[in-house]
Design a protein around this motif. Structure first.
Motif, PDB file in Angstrom:
ATOM      1  N   SER A  27      26.075  59.768  76.278  1.00  0.00           N
ATOM      2  CA  SER A  27      27.186  60.518  75.321  1.00  0.00           C
ATOM      3  C   SER A  27      28.385  59.915  75.050  1.00  0.00           C
ATOM      4  O   SER A  27      29.954  59.051  74.520  1.00  0.00           O
ATOM      5  N   SER A  28      29.288  59.461  76.374  1.00  0.00           N
ATOM      6  CA  SER A  28      30.617  58.986  77.009  1.00  0.00           C
ATOM      7  C   SER A  28      30.165  57.414  76.544  1.00  0.00           C
ATOM      8  O   SER A  28      30.872  56.975  75.838  1.00  0.00           O
ATOM      9  N   ALA A  29      29.354  56.884  76.697  1.00  0.00           N
ATOM     10  CA  ALA A  29      28.768  55.323  76.515  1.00  0.00           C
ATOM     11  C   ALA A  29      29.463  54.709  74.319  1.00  0.00           C
ATOM     12  O   ALA A  29      29.795  54.440  74.843  1.00  0.00           O
ATOM     13  N   GLY A 336      20.635  62.010  74.863  1.00  0.00           N
ATOM     14  CA  GLY A 336      22.116  61.390  74.771  1.00  0.00           C
ATOM     15  C   GLY A 336      22.293  60.190  73.383  1.00  0.00           C
ATOM     16  O   GLY A 336      23.160  61.251  73.296  1.00  0.00           O
ATOM     17  N   ALA A 337      20.481  59.822  73.153  1.00  0.00           N
ATOM     18  CA  ALA A 337      21.307  58.873  72.640  1.00  0.00           C
ATOM     19  C   ALA A 337      21.078  59.881  71.131  1.00  0.00           C
ATOM     20  O   ALA A 337      22.001  59.397  70.205  1.00  0.00           O
ATOM     21  N   VAL A 338      20.248  61.239  71.527  1.00  0.00           N
ATOM     22  CA  VAL A 338      20.478  62.249  70.244  1.00  0.00           C
ATOM     23  C   VAL A 338      21.540  62.586  69.758  1.00  0.00           C
ATOM     24  O   VAL A 338      21.932  63.402  68.369  1.00  0.00           O
ATOM     25  N   ILE A 339      22.390  63.448  70.473  1.00  0.00           N
ATOM     26  CA  ILE A 339      23.830  63.373  70.717  1.00  0.00           C
ATOM     27  C   ILE A 339      24.683  62.804  69.912  1.00  0.00           C
ATOM     28  O   ILE A 339      25.164  62.747  69.159  1.00  0.00           O
ATOM     29  N   ALA A 340      24.774  61.158  70.357  1.00  0.00           N
ATOM     30  CA  ALA A 340      25.209  60.373  69.923  1.00  0.00           C
ATOM     31  C   ALA A 340      25.007  60.368  68.093  1.00  0.00           C
ATOM     32  O   ALA A 340      25.547  60.282  67.558  1.00  0.00           O
ATOM     33  N   ASP A 341      23.771  60.127  68.232  1.00  0.00           N
ATOM     34  CA  ASP A 341      23.246  60.207  66.473  1.00  0.00           C
ATOM     35  C   ASP A 341      23.900  60.586  65.317  1.00  0.00           C
ATOM     36  O   ASP A 341      23.562  61.412  64.781  1.00  0.00           O
ATOM     37  N   ARG A 342      23.618  62.095  66.065  1.00  0.00           N
ATOM     38  CA  ARG A 342      23.866  63.245  65.202  1.00  0.00           C
ATOM     39  C   ARG A 342      25.150  63.380  65.118  1.00  0.00           C
ATOM     40  O   ARG A 342      25.784  63.886  64.011  1.00  0.00           O
TER      41      ARG A 342
END
Length: 485
Positions: A27-29, A336-342
């Motif tokens: 998420s930080s990245a 983390g990818a899901v959180i960033a995408d949403r």
């Protein structure tokens, strides 16, 4: 509490073990301001009380056993393992239980750290009780990820406080080998710790209600481990349990055990290796409509299904999908990818995760049991296939017949098994038992995950002379058996 007293982040992660670290890293990245909350050591259970220290204890034991059995090397093995040096090696591997290196990594990744006990306090709200007794209130713009893992599940023995039993934590962090150790359990922790502490000089008795060890593993593999434990001097008591347990008053009086069959045993320490329970009993689940102490059910994006709004995630052991560190880290990368995408409204390119859903927990979960011999398994077992009503062809091969295994040990004992879907002609399960078989596991995982057909696997040529040649022998065995039908 006014808004200025609340710290706002895009993502809040509860738990700084490997799973929490990976969620926070992803998420930080992606540019999301992320904070991680940890009540103990950054790096978590795996780094300090499970994977790392247990393997640090086991590697010398396994290496010693192999050397002591190998012609021309055995004569050089004089005397027992140096337990003091093994424990020093363990201490180095866990950095003497100092997490400064992990803290520095968080700082380098731009992830904030708050030490203390974090609890949910409503929708996207977290309250942290710090070690100094203060309170820090946090608000998440987008997501809260629960990565609190598991703790030892203890059986209902009376007076556990005065009994002071070992759990996996004490078993991997003990400062010296007990003279007498009893282990209750038949799973991975039980057999690995029996292997390690027996090699370090402890008299070990393993007590199991089950009729055999490692009941989720193919029986042939578990039997090989049981045989080697008995040869090493471990006493195995199957079909039994502990009726009563009491730690006597004097420092040298030990733990007095009464077994179900009336047998009495006195030991110095008792390890309870009886499963895991979620660390969710005191993290504020009730403030978002969930029950304290429960496993958190998720969908394949690791979003908690019982909470509306797609803001609460449960990643790693806490969701009970696959209680293994590498599986939790896999989940964390996807979450983390899901959180960033949403958070981006679906505008981010988060390759290689595709539509950001986890499937490995359902189809191809690899696991190594670091016993003597090693066990490496992925996908279905024969029992799994039977329970699911799936038709499979079972192919067995004795690994000791492979040239690479004989180079490894002239008296090599081991077996390989693959399960083949006869209609699709793909492998759906694989189990290997023997010295050095852990390195066979990823090839099996790729074959199952990639659904590589047998026709293509014939062209995956194993190097000679290595144990991996067993792949060719398994395919040949299947071909010959099919030709007889």
């Amino acid at each position: 509490m006014s808004d200025e007293n609340i710290q706002t982040y895009d993502v809040i992660v509860l738990g700084a073990g490997p799973v929490g670290e990976n969620v926070a890293d992803r998420s930080s990245a992606a540019g999301l301001r992320t904070v991680i909350v940890e009540s103990e050591l950054v790096g978590g259970e795996c780094s300090y009380w499970a994977c790392e220290p247990s393997k640090a204890l086991l590697r010398p034991a396994l290496l010693y056993g192999e050397a002591a059995r190998f012609p021309s090397v055995a004569s050089a093995v004089t005397g027992p393992l140096d337990a003091r040096e093994v424990l020093k090696h363990r201490d180095r591997m866990v950095a003497d239980w100092n997490d400064q290196g992990q803290v520095e990594w968080l700082e380098s990744a731009g992830i904030a750290l708050i030490r203390g006990h974090g609890r949910l306090d409503g929708i996207r709200q977290v309250t942290v009780e710090t070690p100094e007794g203060g309170i820090v209130r946090l608000h998440a713009r987008h997501a809260v990820a629960v990565c609190t893992g598991t703790r030892a599940a203890l059986p209902p023995l009376p007076d556990l406080d005065t009994l002071r039993p070992w759990t996996s934590r004490e078993a991997t962090s003990a400062r010296e080998a007990p003279q007498r150790l009893a282990i209750l359990g038949a799973g991975v922790v039980a057999v690995e710790m029996a292997t390690a502490w027996r090699a370090l000089g402890s008299e070990v008795v393993l007590i199991a209600r089950e009729p055999r060890l490692l009941t989720r593993i193919e029986p042939f593999a578990a039997d090989l481990v049981a045989d080697r434990l008995q040869v090493a001097g471990v006493e195995l008591r199957f079909g039994s349990g502990i009726a009563t347990a009491e730690r006597a008053g004097g420092p040298d009086d030990g733990v007095h055990l009464s077994l179900d069959d009336g047998t009495r045993i006195v030991v110095d320490e008792l390890l309870l290796a009886t499963g895991r329970a979620p660390r969710t009993d005191d993290i504020g689940l009730e403030t978002v409509g969930l029950d304290a102490g429960e496993w958190l059910t998720t969908d394949d994006t690791f979003t908690v299904t019982a909470v509306e709004g797609e803001w609460l995630y449960a990643v790693g052991d806490v969701n009970h999908r696959a209680l293994l560190t590498h599986q939790g880290k896999y989940q964390a990368r996807i979450a983390g990818a899901v959180i960033a995408d949403r958070a981006s409204g679906g505008q981010l390119d988060t390759s290689p995760w595709g539509r950001h859903t986890g499937t490995a927990d359902l189809h191809a979960v690899p696991q190594v049991v670091f016993t003597d011999p090693e066990i490496a398994a992925v996908g279905l077992t024969t029992a799994d296939a039977e329970r699911a009503g799936r038709k499979v062809d079972v192919v067995d091969y004795e690994i000791g017949r492979v040239a690479g295994a004989i180079q490894h040990d002239p008296d090599y004992r081991g077996q390989a098994r693959i399960l083949i879907d006869p209609e699709r002609r793909v492998i759906v399960g694989a189990t290997f038992a023997g010295a050095g078989v852990a390195e066979l596991l990823h090839s099996a995982t790729i074959a199952i995950t990639g659904e590589i057909t047998l026709d293509r696997l014939w062209h995956a040529v194993p190097s000679f002379p290595t144990i991996s040649e067993v792949w060719l022998r398994l395919l040949e065995t299947y071909r010959d058996e099919r030709a007889k039908v």
